[in-house]
Motif scaffolding. Sequence first.
Motif, mmCIF file in Angstrom:
data_model
loop_
_atom_site.group_PDB
_atom_site.id
_atom_site.type_symbol
_atom_site.label_atom_id
_atom_site.label_comp_id
_atom_site.label_asym_id
_atom_site.label_seq_id
_atom_site.Cartn_x
_atom_site.Cartn_y
_atom_site.Cartn_z
ATOM 1 N N VAL A 239 0.855 -1.199 0.000
ATOM 2 C CA VAL A 239 0.000 0.000 0.000
ATOM 3 C C VAL A 239 0.887 1.245 0.000
ATOM 4 C CG1 VAL A 239 -1.760 1.291 1.272
ATOM 5 C CG2 VAL A 239 -1.830 -1.215 1.228
ATOM 6 N N GLU A 240 0.603 2.172 -0.911
ATOM 7 C CA GLU A 240 1.414 3.381 -1.038
ATOM 8 C C GLU A 240 1.164 4.320 0.140
ATOM 9 O OE1 GLU A 240 4.283 5.613 -3.028
ATOM 10 O OE2 GLU A 240 3.507 3.621 -3.521
ATOM 11 N N PRO A 241 2.208 4.741 0.863
ATOM 12 C CA PRO A 241 2.009 5.668 1.986
ATOM 13 C C PRO A 241 1.749 7.083 1.494
ATOM 14 C CG PRO A 241 4.345 5.233 1.688
ATOM 15 C CD PRO A 241 3.619 4.352 0.705
ATOM 16 N N ASP A 242 1.040 7.868 2.299
ATOM 17 C CA ASP A 242 0.781 9.257 1.939
ATOM 18 C C ASP A 242 1.138 10.233 3.054
ATOM 19 O OD1 ASP A 242 -1.418 9.180 3.807
ATOM 20 O OD2 ASP A 242 -2.681 8.322 2.234
ATOM 21 N N THR A 243 1.577 9.706 4.192
ATOM 22 C CA THR A 243 1.849 10.528 5.373
ATOM 23 C C THR A 243 3.023 9.921 6.130
ATOM 24 O OG1 THR A 243 -0.527 11.007 5.548
ATOM 25 C CG2 THR A 243 0.805 11.491 7.491
ATOM 26 N N GLY B 71 8.635 13.831 -0.610
ATOM 27 C CA GLY B 71 7.405 14.053 -1.344
ATOM 28 C C GLY B 71 6.131 14.011 -0.527
ATOM 29 N N PHE B 72 6.244 13.991 0.800
ATOM 30 C CA PHE B 72 5.050 13.943 1.643
ATOM 31 C C PHE B 72 4.568 15.353 1.975
ATOM 32 C CE2 PHE B 72 7.085 9.861 2.355
ATOM 33 C CZ PHE B 72 6.010 8.987 2.253
ATOM 34 N N ALA B 73 3.269 15.494 2.140
ATOM 35 C CA ALA B 73 2.669 16.795 2.415
ATOM 36 C C ALA B 73 2.314 16.981 3.891
ATOM 37 C CB ALA B 73 1.410 16.985 1.579
ATOM 38 N N TRP C 13 -2.457 13.859 19.374
ATOM 39 C CA TRP C 13 -2.143 13.911 17.952
ATOM 40 C C TRP C 13 -1.926 15.354 17.500
ATOM 41 C CZ3 TRP C 13 -0.314 10.371 15.077
ATOM 42 C CH2 TRP C 13 -0.708 9.033 15.188
ATOM 43 N N VAL C 14 -0.790 15.583 16.832
ATOM 44 C CA VAL C 14 -0.489 16.888 16.261
ATOM 45 C C VAL C 14 -0.241 16.698 14.757
ATOM 46 C CG1 VAL C 14 1.107 18.850 16.249
ATOM 47 C CG2 VAL C 14 0.500 17.752 18.411
ATOM 48 N N ARG C 15 -0.832 17.581 13.962
ATOM 49 C CA ARG C 15 -0.636 17.542 12.505
ATOM 50 C C ARG C 15 0.314 18.660 12.079
ATOM 51 N NH1 ARG C 15 -4.283 14.527 9.466
ATOM 52 N NH2 ARG C 15 -6.174 13.820 10.558
ATOM 53 N N HIS C 16 1.283 18.305 11.237
ATOM 54 C CA HIS C 16 2.193 19.274 10.642
ATOM 55 C C HIS C 16 1.988 19.264 9.140
ATOM 56 C CE1 HIS C 16 4.965 19.999 14.145
ATOM 57 N NE2 HIS C 16 4.468 18.832 14.530
ATOM 58 N N ARG C 17 1.331 20.269 8.608
ATOM 59 C CA ARG C 17 1.219 20.405 7.151
ATOM 60 C C ARG C 17 2.538 20.940 6.617
ATOM 61 N NH1 ARG C 17 -3.668 17.760 6.242
ATOM 62 N NH2 ARG C 17 -5.280 18.593 7.637
ATOM 63 N N LEU C 18 3.021 20.344 5.553
ATOM 64 C CA LEU C 18 4.314 20.729 4.994
ATOM 65 C C LEU C 18 4.105 21.576 3.743
ATOM 66 C CD1 LEU C 18 6.080 17.260 5.338
ATOM 67 C CD2 LEU C 18 6.033 19.151 6.990
#
Length: 249
Positions: free
Chosen positions: A100-104, A137-139, A243-248
């Motif tokens: 499965v291709e990762p996205d994060t 290449g991750f966002a 949980w903390v989200r970091h948008r790149l």
Amino acid sequence: MTEMKITTLAERPELAARLWDMQDSWPEFAQHDSLAWLLYPRMVAEFPEYVLIATDGDAVVARGFSLPFAQHAPERDGVLPAQGWDRILMWAFSDRRRGVEPDTVSAIEISVASGRQGEGLSGLMLAAMRENARARGFAEVVAPVRPSGKPAEPDTSIHEYAYRTREDGLPHDPWLRVHVRAGGVIDSVAPLSMTITGSLAQWRDWTGLPFDAPGPVHVPGALAPVRCEPEQGYAVYVEPNVWVRHRLG
């Protein structure tokens, strides 16, 4: 820190055996998470490009582990799991096994050598982890954060603690504050992020506490009380994270 370098293990594979050279601040009981025992060696072997190591001259002064996973797979739908740290380890290795291709990218650990804490190394490692994910290449980077001030308040609900702020609007917790200053946003609570079970004898060995009465036990370094069940012969620790989200960009 004039000679400090932060690199991935893929770039410097000769440092693999030195990841554990430094003394860190993890409490003894935290070394006995079943998934960590099973999967940490595999992270080193299978995901070296997501393992960061900081050296100052010849000394290892910090390390960081992260893993890629498919946050937006249909059955997950972008929702970060209540089982936090443990679930991400399972997802990342399951995704790799099934192709499965990762996205994060998820942070797994950032640790600083005990004699080097207070120098801002944790923030540098977080920045390096973000940049490493961006370069691949991750966002987005997500992190099941272990709030550094929570052991002082083991009975406080993580739901209340996670969103507590100072007068300037930044998180009350120092480690959460580092994440927010770096651009992170608190997303949710992972109340079941890590589960550690052990016999009463094991918990006595890990903590030096008697573990002879039923109910909650306050253990140094724990974010919540450990539940002791002497009639059943075991005790269980369920650690909450944030949980903390970091948008790149």
